[in-house]
Design a protein around this motif. Structure first.
Motif, PDB file in Angstrom:
ATOM      1  N   ALA A  46       0.845  -1.202   0.000  1.00  0.00           N
ATOM      2  CA  ALA A  46       0.000   0.000   0.000  1.00  0.00           C
ATOM      3  C   ALA A  46       0.879   1.250   0.000  1.00  0.00           C
ATOM      4  CB  ALA A  46      -0.903  -0.013   1.234  1.00  0.00           C
ATOM      5  N   TYR A  47       0.238   2.387  -0.275  1.00  0.00           N
ATOM      6  CA  TYR A  47       0.992   3.640  -0.372  1.00  0.00           C
ATOM      7  C   TYR A  47       0.285   4.724   0.437  1.00  0.00           C
ATOM      8  CZ  TYR A  47       2.720   8.001  -2.288  1.00  0.00           C
ATOM      9  OH  TYR A  47       3.235   9.258  -2.409  1.00  0.00           O
ATOM     10  N   GLU A  48       1.068   5.611   1.001  1.00  0.00           N
ATOM     11  CA  GLU A  48       0.490   6.694   1.799  1.00  0.00           C
ATOM     12  C   GLU A  48       1.487   7.856   1.789  1.00  0.00           C
ATOM     13  OE1 GLU A  48      -0.036   7.288   6.595  1.00  0.00           O
ATOM     14  OE2 GLU A  48       0.789   5.457   5.749  1.00  0.00           O
ATOM     15  N   GLU A  49       0.950   9.082   1.812  1.00  0.00           N
ATOM     16  CA  GLU A  49       1.838  10.242   1.848  1.00  0.00           C
ATOM     17  C   GLU A  49       1.540  11.011   3.111  1.00  0.00           C
ATOM     18  OE1 GLU A  49       2.009  11.917  -2.129  1.00  0.00           O
ATOM     19  OE2 GLU A  49       2.878  13.736  -1.218  1.00  0.00           O
ATOM     20  N   SER A  50       2.556  11.278   3.917  1.00  0.00           N
ATOM     21  CA  SER A  50       2.311  12.091   5.108  1.00  0.00           C
ATOM     22  C   SER A  50       3.622  12.660   5.615  1.00  0.00           C
ATOM     23  CB  SER A  50       1.651  11.257   6.217  1.00  0.00           C
ATOM     24  OG  SER A  50       2.575  10.329   6.728  1.00  0.00           O
ATOM     25  N   GLY A  51       3.523  13.804   6.273  1.00  0.00           N
ATOM     26  CA  GLY A  51       4.697  14.447   6.886  1.00  0.00           C
ATOM     27  C   GLY A  51       5.836  14.678   5.905  1.00  0.00           C
ATOM     28  N   GLY A  52       5.511  15.024   4.669  1.00  0.00           N
ATOM     29  CA  GLY A  52       6.559  15.322   3.684  1.00  0.00           C
ATOM     30  C   GLY A  52       7.280  14.071   3.181  1.00  0.00           C
ATOM     31  N   SER A  53       6.748  12.876   3.523  1.00  0.00           N
ATOM     32  CA  SER A  53       7.387  11.646   3.044  1.00  0.00           C
ATOM     33  C   SER A  53       6.396  10.776   2.292  1.00  0.00           C
ATOM     34  CB  SER A  53       7.920  10.828   4.220  1.00  0.00           C
ATOM     35  OG  SER A  53       9.026  11.458   4.782  1.00  0.00           O
ATOM     36  N   GLN A  54       6.950   9.928   1.436  1.00  0.00           N
ATOM     37  CA  GLN A  54       6.133   8.952   0.722  1.00  0.00           C
ATOM     38  C   GLN A  54       6.394   7.598   1.375  1.00  0.00           C
ATOM     39  OE1 GLN A  54       7.707   9.886  -3.344  1.00  0.00           O
ATOM     40  NE2 GLN A  54       5.591  10.463  -3.716  1.00  0.00           N
ATOM     41  N   HIS A  55       5.328   6.958   1.833  1.00  0.00           N
ATOM     42  CA  HIS A  55       5.498   5.694   2.546  1.00  0.00           C
ATOM     43  C   HIS A  55       4.972   4.526   1.714  1.00  0.00           C
ATOM     44  CE1 HIS A  55       6.331   8.140   6.071  1.00  0.00           C
ATOM     45  NE2 HIS A  55       5.210   8.801   5.818  1.00  0.00           N
ATOM     46  N   ILE A  56       5.828   3.504   1.578  1.00  0.00           N
ATOM     47  CA  ILE A  56       5.389   2.284   0.881  1.00  0.00           C
ATOM     48  C   ILE A  56       5.333   1.177   1.938  1.00  0.00           C
ATOM     49  CG2 ILE A  56       5.872   0.676  -1.007  1.00  0.00           C
ATOM     50  CD1 ILE A  56       7.813   2.939  -2.079  1.00  0.00           C
ATOM     51  N   HIS A  57       4.140   0.617   2.135  1.00  0.00           N
ATOM     52  CA  HIS A  57       3.969  -0.427   3.152  1.00  0.00           C
ATOM     53  C   HIS A  57       3.917  -1.804   2.500  1.00  0.00           C
ATOM     54  CE1 HIS A  57       2.894   2.773   5.913  1.00  0.00           C
ATOM     55  NE2 HIS A  57       1.912   3.153   5.111  1.00  0.00           N
ATOM     56  N   VAL A  58       4.657  -2.737   3.078  1.00  0.00           N
ATOM     57  CA  VAL A  58       4.578  -4.138   2.632  1.00  0.00           C
ATOM     58  C   VAL A  58       4.106  -4.939   3.848  1.00  0.00           C
ATOM     59  CG1 VAL A  58       5.852  -6.124   1.713  1.00  0.00           C
ATOM     60  CG2 VAL A  58       6.454  -3.802   0.976  1.00  0.00           C
ATOM     61  N   ALA A  59       2.876  -5.444   3.770  1.00  0.00           N
ATOM     62  CA  ALA A  59       2.293  -6.103   4.945  1.00  0.00           C
ATOM     63  C   ALA A  59       2.025  -7.579   4.688  1.00  0.00           C
ATOM     64  CB  ALA A  59       0.983  -5.410   5.308  1.00  0.00           C
ATOM     65  N   ASP A  60       2.178  -8.381   5.732  1.00  0.00           N
ATOM     66  CA  ASP A  60       1.820  -9.804   5.622  1.00  0.00           C
ATOM     67  C   ASP A  60       0.948 -10.162   6.816  1.00  0.00           C
ATOM     68  OD1 ASP A  60       3.394 -11.053   7.928  1.00  0.00           O
ATOM     69  OD2 ASP A  60       5.032 -10.106   6.840  1.00  0.00           O
ATOM     70  N   ASN A  61       0.288 -11.324   6.742  1.00  0.00           N
ATOM     71  CA  ASN A  61      -0.441 -11.755   7.934  1.00  0.00           C
ATOM     72  C   ASN A  61       0.117 -13.068   8.464  1.00  0.00           C
ATOM     73  OD1 ASN A  61      -1.494 -12.973   5.702  1.00  0.00           O
ATOM     74  ND2 ASN A  61      -3.626 -12.480   6.109  1.00  0.00           N
ATOM     75  N   GLY A  62       1.456 -13.032   8.632  1.00  0.00           N
ATOM     76  CA  GLY A  62       2.164 -14.191   9.176  1.00  0.00           C
ATOM     77  C   GLY A  62       2.180 -14.176  10.694  1.00  0.00           C
ATOM     78  N   ASP A  63       3.186 -14.849  11.251  1.00  0.00           N
ATOM     79  CA  ASP A  63       3.242 -14.997  12.713  1.00  0.00           C
ATOM     80  C   ASP A  63       3.666 -13.729  13.441  1.00  0.00           C
ATOM     81  OD1 ASP A  63       2.533 -17.579  12.387  1.00  0.00           O
ATOM     82  OD2 ASP A  63       4.591 -18.364  12.470  1.00  0.00           O
ATOM     83  N   GLY A  64       4.260 -12.794  12.714  1.00  0.00           N
ATOM     84  CA  GLY A  64       4.749 -11.584  13.366  1.00  0.00           C
ATOM     85  C   GLY A  64       6.130 -11.797  13.967  1.00  0.00           C
ATOM     86  N   ILE A  65       6.704 -10.698  14.469  1.00  0.00           N
ATOM     87  CA  ILE A  65       8.065 -10.750  15.018  1.00  0.00           C
ATOM     88  C   ILE A  65       8.011 -10.297  16.471  1.00  0.00           C
ATOM     89  CG2 ILE A  65      10.431  -9.871  14.747  1.00  0.00           C
ATOM     90  CD1 ILE A  65       9.483  -9.025  11.843  1.00  0.00           C
ATOM     91  N   GLU A  66       8.630 -11.063  17.350  1.00  0.00           N
ATOM     92  CA  GLU A  66       8.604 -10.681  18.767  1.00  0.00           C
ATOM     93  C   GLU A  66       9.305  -9.341  18.977  1.00  0.00           C
ATOM     94  OE1 GLU A  66       9.222 -13.502  22.017  1.00  0.00           O
ATOM     95  OE2 GLU A  66       9.362 -14.977  20.410  1.00  0.00           O
TER      96      GLU A  66
END
Ligand code: ADP
Length: 364
Positions: free
Chosen positions: A272-292
């Motif tokens: 996904a993509y989002e623009e905020s605070g003068g930056s361009q953010h590219i998110h890569v998300a998964d629905n795995g086990d997560g990281i401690e």
């Protein structure tokens, strides 16, 4: 301090020397034959006594390291010049110095031998050397595991295993898999070395993000299909980012490849993509086990893994995120992660927003 000048305009050599010694970064002390500090420069006072005067104090009072006393002692007693590595705690930081100790011969002429000690700060060099040694030992360790496996299977084949065709094929597959692992590791090590040596430059330009994400995913579809992972590219089609397209694709592939590897069977990867605070953010998300949580601060270090055996089994080198971090920095950006156990992880690459036309013109 102003310098006295001769009539002809030249500096008096004594004052010139004094000024020079006062301004150098290395600590310099002169110790008399009784082992008391006779003179010192500001760097030595700052290093040994937090800037306080050390003249007429005994050497033992100002330097704790025994090796320093021995070195100065040998210069005073035997007229020996030595180089010794010593440690000094400076403001709660253990720093390493190369102490050059030597007798002062001009003093010897008058029947008194003094000694000079020069402290070269080699803390940074020592740390770099340690990092280099750790890196080499990590690489050797990582290479040894697949290599041992290859040798074992080759030996088995050599010892008559070739006769069993079914087994032979299986062994060959294992050999191939391990050889590929070594290949992948060497590629990543070389890549990281080039980046860290400053030999990789980025050429940012305005690029369409959504097609780049699709392209990155298409190189991973086989891997995703094997685990039944689906993909959603939620980046609006009109989005442009200011980045080096080859390097951004490399970032995306590394993050998306992890999102597949560490996802659950049948999971989803969303970009996904989002623009905020003068930056361009590219998110890569998964629905795995997560990281401690305890692993999160170290996850971008080279060779750091939450589960080394699992990472290796999945063909990982432990270098992917370190490469992503460096590539993001080369873009003057950063990479961050948010993760929830049992829900999944989201890695975010933040890039400075595209410069406006006027800014581009100004900087050109
Ligand atoms: P690797 O080759 O092991 O994937 P990376 O540097 O890419 O090396 O990642 C380092 C470690 O971070 C991985 O071994 C894994 O423990 C953890 N990790 C990376 N991405 C994810 C993710 N999406 N979900 C869970 N853990 C992850």
């Amino acid at each position: 301090m102003s310098l006295a000048t001769q009539k002809d305009g030249s500096f008096q050599s004594r004052e010139l020397l004094q000024e020079m010694i006062s301004s150098i970064r290395e600590g310099v002390i002169i110790v008399d034959r009784d082992g008391r500090v006779l003179a010192s420069n500001p760097a030595a006072r700052s290093l040994l006594a937090g800037g306080e005067k050390i003249e007429s104090r005994r050497l033992e009072e100002v330097v704790a390291d025994q090796a320093a006393h021995d070195a100065i002692g040998r210069a005073l007693k035997n007229g020996e010049s030595t180089e010794t590595k010593i440690e000094i705690a400076v403001r709660h930081d253990n720093r390493v110095y190369d102490l050059r100790a030597a007798p002062l011969s001009f003093a010897e002429k008058r029947g008194q031998r003094h000694a000079i000690g020069i402290f070269y700060d080699i803390t940074r060099l020592e740390r770099l050397e340690k990092v280099r040694q750790e890196f080499l030992s990590n690489v050797s360790h990582e290479l040894r595991t697949p290599l041992t496996s290859i040798l074992t299977f080759v030996e088995t084949l050599d010892d008559g295993g070739l006769e069993d065709e079914e087994n032979s094929r299986r062994f060959l597959q294992v050999i191939r898999r391990n050889a590929e692992r070594m290949h992948h590791l060497i590629d990543d090590v070389l890549e990281l070395s080039l980046i860290e040596a400053g030999k990789v430059t980025v050429n940012p330009a305005a690029i369409q993000l959504a097609p780049l994400v699709d392209e990155a995913w298409s190189s991973l579809t086989k891997k995703a299909q094997k685990r039944g992972i689906s993909f959603e590219n939620q980046v609006p089609r009109a989005t442009t980012v200011f980045a080096d397209s080859r390097r951004l694709e490399q970032i995306l592939i590394n993050l998306m490849s992890n999102a597949i590897k560490f996802n659950r069977e049948g999971g989803t990867v969303i970009v996904a993509y989002e623009e905020s605070g003068g930056s361009q953010h590219i998110h890569v998300a998964d629905n795995g086990d997560g990281i401690e949580r305890l692993h999160l601060p170290r996850i971008f270090e080279r060779f750091y893994r939450t589960d080394s055996a699992r990472s290796r089994e999945l063909g990982g080198t432990g270098l992917g995120l370190a490469i992503v971090k460096h590539l993001a920095r080369l873009h003057h950006g950063a990479v961050t992660v948010i993760s929830t156990i049992g829900t999944g992880s989201t890695f975010t690459v933040s890039l400075p927003a595209q410069p406006s036309a006027t800014e581009t013109q100004t900087s050109a």
